[in-house]
Design a protein around this motif. Structure first.
Motif, mmCIF file in Angstrom:
data_model
loop_
_atom_site.group_PDB
_atom_site.id
_atom_site.type_symbol
_atom_site.label_atom_id
_atom_site.label_comp_id
_atom_site.label_asym_id
_atom_site.label_seq_id
_atom_site.Cartn_x
_atom_site.Cartn_y
_atom_site.Cartn_z
ATOM 1 N N ASN A 128 0.672 -1.326 0.115
ATOM 2 C CA ASN A 128 0.020 0.135 0.076
ATOM 3 C C ASN A 128 0.739 1.243 0.017
ATOM 4 O O ASN A 128 0.439 2.329 0.268
ATOM 5 N N ARG A 160 0.783 -2.633 -6.809
ATOM 6 C CA ARG A 160 0.507 -2.783 -5.522
ATOM 7 C C ARG A 160 -0.539 -4.153 -5.425
ATOM 8 O O ARG A 160 -0.238 -4.896 -4.204
ATOM 9 N N ASP A 161 -1.338 -4.347 -6.433
ATOM 10 C CA ASP A 161 -2.125 -5.530 -6.248
ATOM 11 C C ASP A 161 -1.330 -6.936 -6.326
ATOM 12 O O ASP A 161 -1.657 -7.605 -5.708
ATOM 13 N N LEU A 217 -0.078 -7.596 -2.998
ATOM 14 C CA LEU A 217 -1.158 -7.891 -2.127
ATOM 15 C C LEU A 217 -1.373 -9.248 -2.365
ATOM 16 O O LEU A 217 -1.608 -10.333 -1.592
ATOM 17 N N ALA A 236 -2.427 -2.265 7.869
ATOM 18 C CA ALA A 236 -2.265 -2.007 6.278
ATOM 19 C C ALA A 236 -3.544 -2.597 5.730
ATOM 20 O O ALA A 236 -4.056 -1.929 4.734
ATOM 21 N N SER A 258 -6.917 -0.891 5.987
ATOM 22 C CA SER A 258 -6.902 0.344 5.182
ATOM 23 C C SER A 258 -6.878 0.077 3.682
ATOM 24 O O SER A 258 -7.389 0.943 2.985
ATOM 25 N N ALA A 259 -6.435 -1.120 3.289
ATOM 26 C CA ALA A 259 -6.387 -1.402 2.018
ATOM 27 C C ALA A 259 -7.848 -2.127 1.554
ATOM 28 O O ALA A 259 -7.725 -2.514 0.190
ATOM 29 N N ASP A 282 -10.773 -1.754 0.131
ATOM 30 C CA ASP A 282 -11.413 -0.940 -0.748
ATOM 31 C C ASP A 282 -12.001 -1.428 -2.004
ATOM 32 O O ASP A 282 -12.060 -2.584 -2.165
ATOM 33 N N SER A 332 -9.366 -3.585 -3.740
ATOM 34 C CA SER A 332 -8.367 -4.681 -3.435
ATOM 35 C C SER A 332 -9.171 -5.501 -2.343
ATOM 36 O O SER A 332 -8.388 -6.209 -1.514
#
Length: 1275
Positions: free
Chosen positions: A912, A922-923, A926, A955, A958-959, A961, A964
């Motif tokens: 993130n 970023r994905d 993840l 993290a 917060s990720a 969304d 993600s």
């Protein structure tokens, strides 16, 4: 003759050497004897020359003088020509062809320019062409109407090309070409079809490097095609007969970016077909040159025999009875060579054909197709050729021909391990050791094109693999037991062949790296290789797109170059003192591979920061280079070299480096029998056994010596980190050993550095190698699936008795078996081609090196954002390729802990990271976390990693969304696994992560704002997935058919809904006060969600159809059923009930009251009763659930009583007018809050819930700046 009866064993007068008379007219194995002129006779040299030139016995008169050029010239021009009087005559009739003048000669066949439709560019003479338009077509300038003719097409790409024949009446358009009209016939190997207005299945799929023979038989009115000399069968029968002058033209159609080389006869055919003539006649001098080369070959054979019998010959010479061939070897060779050059000078246009044909064949025969090669005789031939003025042009053509042969050479099992491109590479490497020829190659305009040709390796298709791997075996197969050993031997032979070819690739690249070009100002070694890499990068911009641009390199070139560089960096250059300039570290022995040196590491950050034209369009972590250079100029840092100590980013107690006692996996003496843990023992033995390798050692002895102290068999313990250093924003340890120094000097900036090779290695992996690993993974996955289907079918066959069913099952079994065989072959080839122990070792060391580099540079924002995206992509992909390799590189228990702990640190601290501009990257990080935490061994690496424990819980929350949420859901589900209702039937609780459950709880409690936002998104997402699921099921029920796509969609959405519900269950277990304390907004939303899910599950009209929609193909009702979504709902209710009974919850919301206040009491009661009546024993262990279900039953009884009481109260009160002060949204609470600035009023609960997802007033859509509580309640 009496001489013919003599044997070498007797010391008779005149006896010399026994020779095989291969060149004699009767081709008999006649024994020739060569004597010396002594006092008894004067026959030796005469008989020798007769043998060399293939002349009749005693056709030469006794020699009266020395053997000089005049004598030999006379023999060649007189006796030799008389003996071969018919050499210049054509042996074949060429009636039935018409060649139209095209400006290059009346006998030269090429493309007819006015016939070209589209845009066809000639890349390289004579006819290497490429289509720049969407669809381009062209005809040749030759037509045939009688006889049997052919031409060849060498495929530079393997896309859509239509190759064949067409009449002049065939129209070419932007969309139609050869085969799309009457009187035009084509073959397309990409679509495996033949074309004549309509397409029909025909032939085989083609690959890059294939040679397609396009043949037309106008005597039988047939057209047929060949692939690498193998007939694909007659494609078209009964084609229309044509009259003289109006025949069939060779014609081609190419899609955009497709390339091929047309050979109408300008070169000898790779695979000539007996009876078929080339459209362009070969030069008349070809036969003459061929005979001269045969003479030279006989002379060289004699020389070989003399060398073999050197002791005896020398003894006899001392007796004055024998002479060495050296006395006339040079003059005869020089005379033959001189005659060849005189022929080529007289017929300059024939030089290319003769070099590509008889001359190259002669050199290959001299050198030898297999080891051991005859370097001595080849050197003599080359030395003599180089004495002549026109030799440079001759060797230019030789290098061209060798490069082309490497492109088209196929693997042949019977020739292994010296098959494929090996013999041509071996010859090229040897002649290019001469600086004169290396300079000649470098100066040629086609240097880089030819270099790529040498690096190509032709890939086999399905039919090729059937020949290369004729017998197939896999674990559990019913095939003959002997097939296992047979396949083992086959894959071993192929592995050795690939190793031999890779070794020659390294030899060639080593020559180029060492080469110092004769330029002004002078360049340093490595400059030519660096330029080649830079131009390759420029040429292949966009090669990783779904539709690559025209002109990109063959994938095999990128893979070969990657393999070369990986070996150099991992196993060492093996150049001794020659390449000390290449070493960036002087502290370790020069032969230890760069990736394995350990100690102090350094990297020139100018590679990222410089405005190099070949790199500026590469995407960076922070965005495009042009954008970054404007916002974050770094001119002052371009000359810096950043330095750090290996392992400085790891905690000291768990650090594993090349300098610690315990060594990384890539350098440990791990010698366990991997066949015990492999799914397929053959896989390991074919690629990993030392007995199956070439001369390249399985592990560099220098690396072994440097890193011999550690062993993977050492005891391992997971020690907690004792680090108390402060944490920076995107990394968990400060890097104290980090240093930045200026570049050493100007000489070093011009020297090829190993760090530059590492940079190229990662780009080559990303663009060229990664797609191959993905394809290999697909084949291996398909193999596993097909084996399962085959075993299931065999089981059904054994259980079925009905003959009709047995017939269908046996037909299905044959199909499955053929699929398995095909997948096993492809998987075996990829293991041979891509997986070997040294490659895995190098990949592991590369991952270690790059992840350390990325972590170090993450401390400097101005540099980190300039890192190319392919660094990160290659790191992640390479890591997972090693992780999934079968057999495994090392056991999973040590894969991360013994060298790649930094990988966990990197992905948890940067998934993130806002400095990474690409959401896809970023994905990717993840997704890596999501995959790794599914495995117990890898989850343990996260639990022992300080960065993961400190950063990951917050993290992840917060990720969660809109983008993600799926991977975050999978991660959270795995971390929370085992703590929900009914989740321990299959033992899931034993692998739960108690540590991360505690950390997640702490993160939620310590940051209520973060948890509140996460919970809101969780509610919204679960509501959306259940809505989508119910809509999809309803659509299928209306049509009453289950389409595969819809069923797959329903199944996936249902799985996601179950996972989200489990996470919600965890929240109610660990943080119940979020629902029971304060406002009842969360509790009401939770209640509404539970009721909504229950209504969707219980309202299905057709229960069987509903259950069918949950499962994908192959899933059983025991694994996928309604209990998966119902269990977390029960767990949620029970968690809240348990928490509400605890003493610490003093002021708690009324759970029963909230459920009773729902405006659909019948639905609520029906849903809870369904939970009680559900057959939990089918999904979970009933004994562990009974007590909990009794609590649920008590709750339902209480809920029914509360609902009845509330209903009775409402009946007694009767209907009343609605108070204006009541909330107009819920009509159950007083409007005790208002929006600012618009002053619209509602209850605080409705306003708070609305503002979770929207910041505008729900009355007037004004942006809400504040919410004001109304102190006094109005009457």
């Amino acid at each position: 003759m009496a001489e013919d009866s003599l044997r070498l064993g007797g010391l008779s007068s005149g006896l010399a050497v026994i020779l095989n008379g291969e060149g004699s007219e009767d081709n008999s194995s006649k024994t020739r004897l060569i004597s010396y002129r002594d006092e008894f006779s004067h026959q030796s040299m005469e008989r020798t020359l007769e043998y060399v030139f293939g002349l009749p016995n005693k056709s030469l008169s006794p020699l009266t003088g020395p053997i000089d050029s005049n004598l030999l010239h006379s023999i060649i021009k007189n006796e030799f020509l008389r003996s071969n009087a018919n050499l210049g005559e054509s042996v074949s009739e060429r009636d039935g062809i018409c060649i139209i003048e095209n400006g290059r000669g009346t006998h030269v066949v090429g493309l007819e320019e006015f016939s070209i439709c589209g845009d066809i560019r000639i890349i390289k003479q004579p006819l290497l062409i490429e289509s720049l338009a969407l669809f381009s077509s062209a005809r040749a300038n030759a037509c045939v109407w009688k006889g049997k003719w052919m031409y060849e097409v060498v495929l530079e790409t393997s896309g859509i090309q239509q190759l064949g024949w067409a009449t002049v009446s065939c129209p070419f358009t932007d969309h139609k070409g050869v085969g799309d009209a009457d009187d035009s016939y084509a073959y397309d190997g990409r679509r495996v079809s033949k074309w004549n207005k309509d397409a029909e299945t025909y032939g085989q799929s083609w690959v890059v490097g294939d040679v397609i023979g396009c043949c037309i038989d106008l005597d039988c009115d047939e057209i047929l095609f060949y692939r690498n000399g193998v007939s694909l069968g007659v494609a078209f029968h009964g084609i229309r007969k044509m009259r003289p002058g109006f025949g069939y033209y060779p014609a081609i159609s190419l899609s955009q970016g497709e390339r091929c080389e047309l050979n109408f006869g300008a070169h000898p055919f790779k695979y000539p077909i007996k009876g078929y003539l080339p459209l362009q006649a070969p030069p008349s001098t070809c036969s003459y040159v061929t005979q001269l080369l045969q003479c030279w070959s006989r002379l060289l054979d004699m020389h070989c025999v003399e060398r073999a019998e050197h002791y005896l010959v020398e003894k006899l010479r001392r007796m004055k009875r024998f002479a060495s061939l050296e006395e006339f070897f040079y003059p005869v060779s020089h005379a033959i060579c001189g005659e060849i050059f005189s022929i080529l000078d007289a017929d300059f246009g024939s030089i290319e054909y003769i070099v590509w044909g008889p001359l190259l064949s002669f050199m290959m025969d001299v050198f030898g197709w297999h080891a051991s090669h005859d370097y001595l005789n080849l050197d003599k031939v080359v030395d003599i050729f180089l004495e002549f003025q026109g030799s440079h042009m001759l060797f230019e053509y030789i290098i061209n021909a060798l490069s082309c042969d490497c492109r088209t050479a196929s693997l042949v099992l019977t020739d292994c391990p010296y098959s494929g491109s090996y013999p041509y590479l071996a010859l090229a490497c040897h002649i290019l050791r001469r600086e004169e020829l290396l300079v000649l190659w470098w100066k040629s305009s086609d240097f880089e094109f030819l270099f790529e040709g040498f690096l190509m390796q032709k890939r086999p298709n399905k039919q090729d693999l059937e020949y290369l791997i004729p017998t197939v075996w896999w674990p559990g197969s019913c095939e003959d037991v002997s097939y296992e050993n047979s396949m083992m031997l086959t894959t071993t032979a192929l592995s050795e062949t690939v190793s031999k070819i890779e070794e020659k690739h390294r030899d060639l690249c080593r020559l180029v790296i060492q080469f110092i070009p004769p330029t002004t100002p002078p360049q340093l070694p490595g400059a030519v290789f660096r330029t080649f890499l830079q131009n390759l990068l420029l040429k292949n911009r966009g090669a990783d797109r779904n539709v690559p641009p025209p002109g990109v390199s063959s994938n095999s070139v990128l893979v070969s170059l990657y393999t070369v560089i990986l070996h150099f960096l991992s196993e060492g250059f093996a150049l001794g003192d020659v390449c000390d300039w290449l070493k960036s570290s002087k502290t370790i022995g020069s032969d230890v591979g760069f990736l394995h040196r350990g100690g102090q590491q350094n990297f020139p950050i100018g590679l990222f920061l410089r405005n190099d034209p070949h790199r500026t369009d590469i995407s960076r972590l922070g965005g495009s280079y042009s954008h970054l250079s404007k916002l974050h100029p770094t001119i002052d840092q371009e000359a810096e070299v950043i330095r750090w100590e290996e392992g400085c980013m790891d905690d000291e107690e768990t650090r594993v480096t090349h300098s610690t006692r315990q060594k990384p996996c890539c350098c440990s003496s791990y010698d366990a029998d991997l066949t015990r843990i492999s799914k397929d023992p053959i896989k390991y033995k074919a690629k990993g056994s030392r007995g199956h390798c070439s001369s390249i050692p399985d592990r560099s002895t220098h690396v072994a010596a440097e890193c011999s102290a550690g062993s993977l068999n050492d005891d391992m313990t997971d020690k907690p980190s004792s680090s108390d250093q402060s944490e920076s924003e995107y990394g968990y340890l400060q890097v104290h050993p980090l240093k930045t120094v200026p570049k050493e000097n100007n000489m070093s900036s011009a020297t090829l550095r190993e760090e530059e090779l590492l940079d190229a290695l990662l780009w080559l992996y990303n663009v060229g190698v990664a797609p191959n690993y993905k394809q290999a993974s697909r084949y291996m996955a398909h193999q596993s699936q097909s084996v399962s289907l085959l075993e299931e079918t065999d089981k059904q066959i054994r259980e079925r008795a009905c003959s009709e069913q047995l017939k269908r099952l046996k037909e299905a079994r044959n199909e499955y078996r053929q699929e398995v065989i095909d997948y096993v072959r492809h998987s075996a080839w990829y293991r041979v081609f891509l997986f070997s122990r040294w490659k895995q070792r190098g990949m592991y060391a590369t991952c270690m090196w790059i992840v350390q580099l990325l972590l170090v540079l993450s401390k400097r924002d101005s540099v980190f954002i300039y890192i190319p995206e392919f660094y990160l992509e290659s790191l992640v992909d390479c890591f997972h390729v090693l992780r999934k390799s079968d057999p495994p590189f090392v056991p999973s228990t040590i894969f991360i802990n013994q060298g790649l702990g930094s990988f966990v640190t990197f992905i948890v601290t940067h998934f993130n990271d806002p400095r990474i501009s690409s959401a896809d990257l970023r994905d990717l990080l993840l997704q890596s976390i999501s995959v790794l935490v599914q495995y117990k061994d890898y989850l343990g690496a996260f639990e022992s990693n300080e960065a993961a424990k400190q950063r990951m819980p917050k993290a992840l929350l917060s990720a969660f969304d809109n983008r993600s949420w799926i991977p975050v859901t999978n991660i959270l589900l795995r971390l929370c696994k085992g703590c929900g209702f009914g989740s321990s039937k299959h033992g899931e609780s034993s692998s739960s992560s108690v540590a991360f459950q505690r950390l997640l709880k702490e993160a939620c409690l310590n940051d209520e704002g973060l948890f509140s936002a996460f919970l809101n998104r969780l509610f919204n997402t679960l509501s959306w997935t259940m809505t989508e699921f119910s809509v999809s099921v309803r659509e299928m029920q209306e049509k009453y058919q289950v389409l595969e796509f819809q069923q797959r969609k329903c199944s996936v959405i249902f799985d996601l809904s179950c996972n989200l519900a489990r996470i919600l269950e965890f929240c109610t277990l660990e943080i119940p006060r979020a629902f029971l304390s304060g406002t009842d907004t969360n509790l009401r939303r939770l209640t509404e969600l539970i009721v909504f899910i229950l209504s969707q599950i219980t309202s299905a009209a057709d229960a069987e159809f509903f259950d069918l929609s949950l499962r994908r193909h192959g899933q059983t009702p025991e694994k996928v059923n309604r209990g998966m979504i119902l269990a977390p709902l029960v767990g949620i209710i029970l968690n809240l009930l348990d928490a509400s009974n605890k003493a610490e919850c003093q002021e708690k919301n009324d759970i029963v009251g909230v459920f009773a206040s729902m405006d659909c009491p019948d639905t609520v009661h029906c849903g809870f009763q369904y939970l009680l009546d559900y057959n939990w024993d089918g999904s979970f262990r009933l004994d562990s659930c009974l007590a909990k279900l009794q609590k649920l039953e008590s709750f339902l009884s209480l809920l029914v009583c509360r609902t009845v009481a509330q209903h009775d109260q409402n009946d007694c009160e009767g209907e009343t007018d609605i108070d204006d002060s009541m909330c107009c949204i819920c009509y159950s609470c007083e409007a005790d809050a208002r929006f600012a600035p618009c002053s619209h009023r509602s209850c605080y609960g409705c306003i708070s819930r609305h503002l979770l997802n929207c910041q505008r007033c729900f009355f007037c859509n004004t942006t809400v700046l504040d919410v004001v509580r109304i102190a006094e309640k109005t009457g």
